[in-house]
Design a protein around this motif. Structure first.
Motif, PDB file in Angstrom:
ATOM      1  N   ASP A 444       0.733  -1.477   0.124  1.00 24.17           N
ATOM      2  CA  ASP A 444      -0.003   0.122  -0.029  1.00 24.17           C
ATOM      3  C   ASP A 444       0.921   1.260   0.013  1.00 24.17           C
ATOM      4  O   ASP A 444       0.200   2.098  -0.055  1.00 24.17           O
ATOM      5  N   THR A 445       2.129   1.132   0.219  1.00 24.97           N
ATOM      6  CA  THR A 445       2.850   2.211  -0.354  1.00 24.97           C
ATOM      7  C   THR A 445       2.915   2.833  -1.680  1.00 24.97           C
ATOM      8  O   THR A 445       3.132   4.187  -1.659  1.00 24.97           O
ATOM      9  N   GLY A 446       2.700   1.857  -2.617  1.00 23.61           N
ATOM     10  CA  GLY A 446       2.506   2.244  -3.906  1.00 23.61           C
ATOM     11  C   GLY A 446       4.037   2.100  -4.475  1.00 23.61           C
ATOM     12  O   GLY A 446       4.112   2.522  -5.719  1.00 23.61           O
ATOM     13  N   LEU A 447       5.031   1.782  -3.633  1.00 26.26           N
ATOM     14  CA  LEU A 447       6.395   1.445  -4.349  1.00 26.26           C
ATOM     15  C   LEU A 447       6.608   0.164  -4.671  1.00 26.26           C
ATOM     16  O   LEU A 447       5.798  -0.741  -4.642  1.00 26.26           O
ATOM     17  N   GLU A 448       7.365   0.199  -5.577  1.00 26.11           N
ATOM     18  CA  GLU A 448       8.145  -1.221  -5.904  1.00 26.11           C
ATOM     19  C   GLU A 448       9.665  -1.224  -5.790  1.00 26.11           C
ATOM     20  O   GLU A 448      10.179  -0.223  -5.679  1.00 26.11           O
ATOM     21  N   TYR A 449      10.081  -2.474  -5.692  1.00 28.35           N
ATOM     22  CA  TYR A 449      11.576  -2.481  -5.430  1.00 28.35           C
ATOM     23  C   TYR A 449      12.058  -2.178  -3.920  1.00 28.35           C
ATOM     24  O   TYR A 449      12.961  -1.598  -3.688  1.00 28.35           O
ATOM     25  N   ILE A 450      10.943  -2.140  -2.873  1.00 33.54           N
ATOM     26  CA  ILE A 450      11.112  -1.605  -1.814  1.00 33.54           C
ATOM     27  C   ILE A 450      12.536  -2.360  -1.030  1.00 33.54           C
ATOM     28  O   ILE A 450      12.555  -3.383  -1.188  1.00 33.54           O
ATOM     29  N   GLY A 451      13.288  -1.485  -0.469  1.00 36.94           N
ATOM     30  CA  GLY A 451      14.337  -1.815   0.307  1.00 36.94           C
ATOM     31  C   GLY A 451      15.666  -2.104  -0.662  1.00 36.94           C
ATOM     32  O   GLY A 451      16.916  -2.692  -0.312  1.00 36.94           O
ATOM     33  N   THR A 452      15.544  -1.828  -2.011  1.00 39.49           N
ATOM     34  CA  THR A 452      16.648  -1.902  -2.857  1.00 39.49           C
ATOM     35  C   THR A 452      17.003  -0.728  -3.506  1.00 39.49           C
ATOM     36  O   THR A 452      16.325   0.459  -3.274  1.00 39.49           O
ATOM     37  N   PRO A 453      18.036  -0.555  -3.964  1.00 38.01           N
ATOM     38  CA  PRO A 453      18.569   0.947  -4.609  1.00 38.01           C
ATOM     39  C   PRO A 453      17.630   1.098  -5.651  1.00 38.01           C
ATOM     40  O   PRO A 453      17.810   2.483  -5.865  1.00 38.01           O
ATOM     41  N   ARG A 454      16.798   0.349  -6.241  1.00 37.26           N
ATOM     42  CA  ARG A 454      15.966   0.751  -7.081  1.00 37.26           C
ATOM     43  C   ARG A 454      14.510   1.193  -6.607  1.00 37.26           C
ATOM     44  O   ARG A 454      13.533   1.480  -7.466  1.00 37.26           O
ATOM     45  N   GLN A 455      14.292   1.119  -5.303  1.00 41.40           N
ATOM     46  CA  GLN A 455      13.017   1.505  -4.877  1.00 41.40           C
ATOM     47  C   GLN A 455      12.438   2.703  -5.405  1.00 41.40           C
ATOM     48  O   GLN A 455      13.402   3.910  -5.303  1.00 41.40           O
ATOM     49  N   GLN A 456      11.167   2.834  -5.894  1.00 36.62           N
ATOM     50  CA  GLN A 456      10.544   4.065  -6.572  1.00 36.62           C
ATOM     51  C   GLN A 456       9.178   3.492  -6.849  1.00 36.62           C
ATOM     52  O   GLN A 456       8.575   2.555  -6.471  1.00 36.62           O
ATOM     53  N   MET A 457       8.374   4.850  -7.277  1.00 38.45           N
ATOM     54  CA  MET A 457       7.146   4.626  -7.722  1.00 38.45           C
ATOM     55  C   MET A 457       7.076   4.050  -8.902  1.00 38.45           C
ATOM     56  O   MET A 457       8.019   4.204  -9.885  1.00 38.45           O
ATOM     57  N   GLY A 458       6.014   2.925  -9.472  1.00 37.37           N
ATOM     58  CA  GLY A 458       5.979   2.745 -10.811  1.00 37.37           C
ATOM     59  C   GLY A 458       5.022   3.853 -11.481  1.00 37.37           C
ATOM     60  O   GLY A 458       4.833   4.636 -10.994  1.00 37.37           O
ATOM     61  N   ASP A 459       4.961   3.443 -12.705  1.00 32.15           N
ATOM     62  CA  ASP A 459       3.764   4.327 -13.502  1.00 32.15           C
ATOM     63  C   ASP A 459       3.243   3.587 -14.405  1.00 32.15           C
ATOM     64  O   ASP A 459       3.597   2.302 -15.004  1.00 32.15           O
ATOM     65  N   THR A 498      11.754   8.026  -1.186  1.00 34.85           N
ATOM     66  CA  THR A 498      13.028   8.281  -0.666  1.00 34.85           C
ATOM     67  C   THR A 498      13.385   7.573   0.926  1.00 34.85           C
ATOM     68  O   THR A 498      14.492   7.634   1.338  1.00 34.85           O
ATOM     69  N   GLU A 499      12.134   7.060   1.541  1.00 33.36           N
ATOM     70  CA  GLU A 499      12.147   6.666   2.743  1.00 33.36           C
ATOM     71  C   GLU A 499      13.148   5.266   2.951  1.00 33.36           C
ATOM     72  O   GLU A 499      13.044   4.413   2.082  1.00 33.36           O
ATOM     73  N   LEU A 500      13.952   5.258   4.152  1.00 33.50           N
ATOM     74  CA  LEU A 500      15.068   4.015   4.321  1.00 33.50           C
ATOM     75  C   LEU A 500      13.828   2.789   4.386  1.00 33.50           C
ATOM     76  O   LEU A 500      14.054   1.775   4.006  1.00 33.50           O
ATOM     77  N   ASN A 501      12.862   3.063   5.414  1.00 37.35           N
ATOM     78  CA  ASN A 501      11.910   2.104   5.741  1.00 37.35           C
ATOM     79  C   ASN A 501      10.407   2.379   5.495  1.00 37.35           C
ATOM     80  O   ASN A 501       9.638   2.816   6.298  1.00 37.35           O
TER      81      ASN A 501
END
Length: 579
Positions: A444-459, A498-501
């Motif tokens: 539910d954060t809406g992010l992908e690749y959480i916890g990796t250098p590629r963590q970001q929002m999709g589109d 950009t959140e760490l966790n």
């Protein structure tokens, strides 16, 4: 999806440069002998037709698994019965190399073989340690792990399998790439060492018998990195994802209990995987001083179903239970007229690829684009036949009123899950078409690749057109006249990226989620208060993987909610009157 027929249209690679040095029957016999002489004929069945040898197995090896992993994604190996791996009987060199986000071959014990990457984006001429499953601690002591489909596969030399091979002392074939060329271990077939710099980008070299052969290696890329031969990507097998079983007996592919798992940051400790005499599988581990586990046992009443109990880092440390099944009807053996269970890599990394994701099909992967074509069950006493064509990033389902017409053939939980679909169906005017459209979100954060250098929002992005086949007239297209309602939006503050966790529901990772209105699929449901869809340019969406294989009407537009990145789930509704 319910299909009557299933077809694929592929962009095939160029002409062959060299021919296989073995006749068909000889190649089939060699492949069969490689399994039998290794001692795996009881667990791997080899059959051949005019084009392929099929290695059929459960993908579940007899050797130890999962032990030694620190970078776990909290998945656990589950058998995939009747997985049929097609090996070409007439291997021919292609004009360009093929790199795909899926298995590149299969070991002689029936376990799929992937490249070394955890995320599927490989520059074949440059090694990338940031996606190296070995360096990231994602592989067990045997060179494999369970991917996002809870399917076991190798990313490096299958050392434990090799140790159990009856013919291991003779430097035997240890597997087959899907282009038909064999895979050997670290040494040449005659036992001599391979000099540094001998192996090419795909980790192979010329072979006097087969024309070409692949190798494993101690140094990256460790195993097959790409395919040098011609290969029909549409014929390659995909392990069917686990489906959850609801109380009413129905199944659904997506389930938060197993689908939202991600690698805990900085890894886990003391991971142990045990198989008991009763068939129970247990994986236990510790994270930041707390104990976690995943257990499952075969369901006594439902074949190919398993009862899970888990306490995972990904899901907040709560104890969860559920029953999950593996659909064996999607083994994808071309000789058996089975419908493909689509999906790209089900791997150790959170899918799908990030916005950089939205890379076009790789130049060295001419086979990556396709259109999945379906003929829907014809509805009696209907006077018109329609063709619906759509492309989605990442997933959609289309309904005629409340009846499903087509569901995206690539599960949203898979890597690079965007592709084109074409379906024909019969109906009468007026038509009420309802759509559910989703962009992948890991949680539910809406992010992908959480916890990796590629963590970001999709589109996201979606385009569709509807043609009346009897008149060859395009009677509906996606555009800003459609009414679409966003059901899930996240993150509400893009700083969450950009959140760490990142934690869903905690600032800046707040989200909104609503259920679809009751009865919204019924004809006559009022959507006048729903917002109009927003049109986007192709430059903003960067469509690919099948998009260019459809001849789009000039009026058809790429649409989405009011934000390509934060609108994650939409429903759209429109009515088509008779022209």
């Amino acid at each position: 999806m319910k299909h009557n027929h299933f077809f694929l249209v592929l962009l095939l690679s160029g002409g062959a440069l060299s021919a296989c040095h073995q006749p068909d029957t000889a190649h089939c016999d060699i492949i069969s002998a490689s399994v039998e002489e290794a001692g795996f004929s009881k667990s791997v069945q080899v059959t051949c037709d005019d084009s392929y040898a099929y290695l059929t197995s459960s993908t579940y090896p007899s050797h130890d698994m999962m032990n030694g992993i620190t970078g776990t994604n909290e998945q656990i190996p589950v058998p995939a019965l009747d997985y049929a791996a097609p090996i070409k009987l007439k291997p021919t060199k292609a004009e360009s190399l093929t790199s795909i986000d899926a298995a590149l071959g299969v070991a002689v014990n029936g376990v799929p073989i992937y490249d070394y990457s955890s995320q599927g984006e490989l520059d074949l001429s440059h090694y990338n340690e940031n996606v190296d499953t070995v360096k990231l601690g994602q592989l067990d002591n045997c060179g494999g792990h369970a991917g996002r489909g809870d399917d076991y596969h190798y990313h490096a030399a299958p050392t434990c399998m090799i140790e159990t091979m009856a013919n291991r002392k003779s430097n035997p074939i240890i597997g087959w790439a899907y282009d038909g060329y064999p895979i050997y271990g670290d040494d040449n077939p005659d036992g001599s060492k391979i000099e540094k710099g001998t192996l090419d980008d795909c980790n192979g070299q010329a072979d006097e018998v087969f024309g070409y052969r692949y190798h494993t290696s101690e140094a990256p890329p460790y195993i097959v990195q790409c395919l040098v031969g011609n290969v029909d990507v549409g014929d390659l097998p995909r392990v069917a994802p686990l489906t959850s079983t609801d109380k009413d007996g129905s199944t659904t592919t997506l389930n938060a209990m197993r689908d939202n798992l991600t690698p805990p940051r900085d890894g886990v400790e003391n991971l142990k995987h045990v198989v008991s005499d009763t068939g129970k599988r247990s994986m236990t581990y510790t994270y930041q001083g707390q104990d976690y586990f995943v257990h499952y046992t075969p369901n006594a009443l439902k074949p190919n179903c398993f009862d899970f109990e888990q306490k995972t880092v990904s899901n907040g440390g709560v104890t969860e239970t559920g029953t999950f099944c593996r659909n064996t009807d999607s083994k994808q053996n071309p000789t058996q007229n089975q419908n493909e269970e689509p999906g790209r890599r089900q791997d150790n990394s959170p899918p799908p690829p990030p916005k950089g994701d939205r890379e076009p099909p790789r130049p060295n992967d001419p086979n990556s684009a396709k259109v999945n074509k379906t003929t829907h069950t014809t509805m009696v006493n209907k006077s018109h036949t329609f063709k619906l064509e759509a492309w989605a990033d990442n997933w959609f389902a289309a309904y005629l009123n409340q009846q499903l017409i087509v569901e995206d053939s690539v599960p949203i939980t898979t890597e690079r899950s965007f592709n084109a679909e074409e379906v024909t169906f019969s109906a009468d005017y007026p038509l009420t078409i309802n759509l559910v459209i989703k962009d992948f979100k890991q949680n539910d954060t809406g992010l992908e690749y959480i916890g990796t250098p590629r963590q970001q929002m999709g589109d996201g992005g979606f385009i569709m057109q509807l043609t009346d086949i009897s008149t060859n007239e395009t009677v509906a297209v996606s555009n800003n006249a459609w009414h679409c309602k966003v059901l899930h939006e996240a993150p509400l503050n893009k700083q969450c990226e950009t959140e760490l966790n990142p934690t869903a529901g905690t600032a800046p990772c707040d989200y909104t989620s609503t259920e679809a209105p009751s009865g919204w699929k019924k004809a006559g449901f009022d959507v006048s208060e729903w917002p109009n869809a927003i049109e986007y340019s192709a430059a903003m969406v960067s469509p690919k993987d099948g998009y260019n294989l459809i001849s789009w009407d000039a009026r058809a537009k790429l649409i989405w909610g009011d934000d390509l990145e934060t609108s994650n789930t939409l429903i759209c509704k429109f009515t088509v009157e008779k022209p």
